[in-house]
Design an enzyme around this catalytic site. Structure first.
Site, short mmCIF file in Angstrom:
data_model
loop_
_atom_site.label_atom_id
_atom_site.label_comp_id
_atom_site.label_asym_id
_atom_site.label_seq_id
_atom_site.Cartn_x
_atom_site.Cartn_y
_atom_site.Cartn_z
N CYS A 1 0.77 -1.08 0.03
CA CYS A 1 -0.21 0.34 0.06
C CYS A 1 0.91 1.43 -0.04
O CYS A 1 0.30 2.23 -0.74
CB CYS A 1 -0.84 -0.15 1.38
SG CYS A 1 -2.14 -1.46 1.33
N THR A 2 1.83 1.07 0.72
CA THR A 2 3.12 2.35 0.77
C THR A 2 3.46 2.91 -0.60
O THR A 2 3.85 3.84 -1.33
CB THR A 2 3.99 2.02 1.86
OG1 THR A 2 3.48 1.93 3.27
CG2 THR A 2 4.97 3.68 1.68
#
Ligand code: BEZ
Length: 211
Positions: A45-46
């Site tokens: 997600c980062t």
């Protein structure tokens, strides 16, 4: 009930990293991409949120607003934004919805209990100026999305919304497009002054009409 292509994108109100929104008011008559990620402070997600921030000028050029979502609270999103900047070099430049009570996630069927009953999957909804759902994608938590593919499908959706064409497999902006079968050869000659080639009676290709 599950959302399907052509359905109205349901409206909602929510807290976001950029303040409270009414989704339809925020979106206005623009195109929009609503996408979920499973959880804050997670590795894939980062990378995804940094990538979307880097591509924001491409979405802006296409008149398309971007908004993210996970079931984490807004203070968690805000803290995580620092990590995203550290890792990817990109400040997050679009709102992220905080959905700890899963109101929006449930509305858009973003939790798939047989994958995880606590996290959203990687859902994408592309919504048109008429607030109808034009495209949906669903990826598992373990596979980061290809956001250039989203730019590509936006080009296809925006082109096919304006002209009687469809785009072939692996189409890229500038490639030839397909005249839709409902247009007769006679009408196609009027609509596509650059001409068309009939590879089969049902497969007619013409140069991309808007360039
Ligand atoms: C990730 O973003 O890396 C991730 C999130 C949830 C589960 C697995 C991976």
């Amino acid at each position: 009930m599950a959302i399907r292509l052509g359905d109205n994108a349901p409206n909602f109100t929510a807290e976001t990293t950029m303040g409270p929104i009414d989704f339809h008011q925020w979106k206005g008559k623009d195109w929009a991409i609503l996408f979920s990620h499973p959880k804050d402070f997670t590795p894939v997600c980062t990378t995804e949120l940094g990538r979307v921030s880097a591509l924001k000028p491409e979405f802006d050029r296409r008149g398309t607003k971007i908004i993210g979502l996970s079931v984490d609270p807004v203070d968690s999103h805000r803290k995580w934004e620092g990590d995203i900047k550290d890792v990817t070099g990109q400040a997050v430049n679009f709102p992220m919805i905080a959905d700890p009570d899963r109101k929006v996630a449930d509305l858009y069927d973003m939790i798939h209990p047989n994958a995880s009953d606590t996290m959203t999957v990687r859902s994408v909804f592309v919504i048109g100026p008429d607030n109808k759902v034009k495209l949906m994608l669903t990826y598992p938590a373990s596979t980061g999305r290809n956001f250039l593919e989203l730019v590509r499908v936006l080009d296809s959706l925006q082109l096919t919304a304006g002209y009687s064409v469809a785009t072939p497999a692996d189409w890229q902006y500038g490639d030839d497009v397909i005249v839709v079968p409902s247009v007769s050869d006679e009408d196609a000659r009027q609509k596509f002054p650059k001409g068309f080639v009939a590879k089969k009676p049902y497969l007619r290709v013409t140069p991309q009409p808007n360039i």
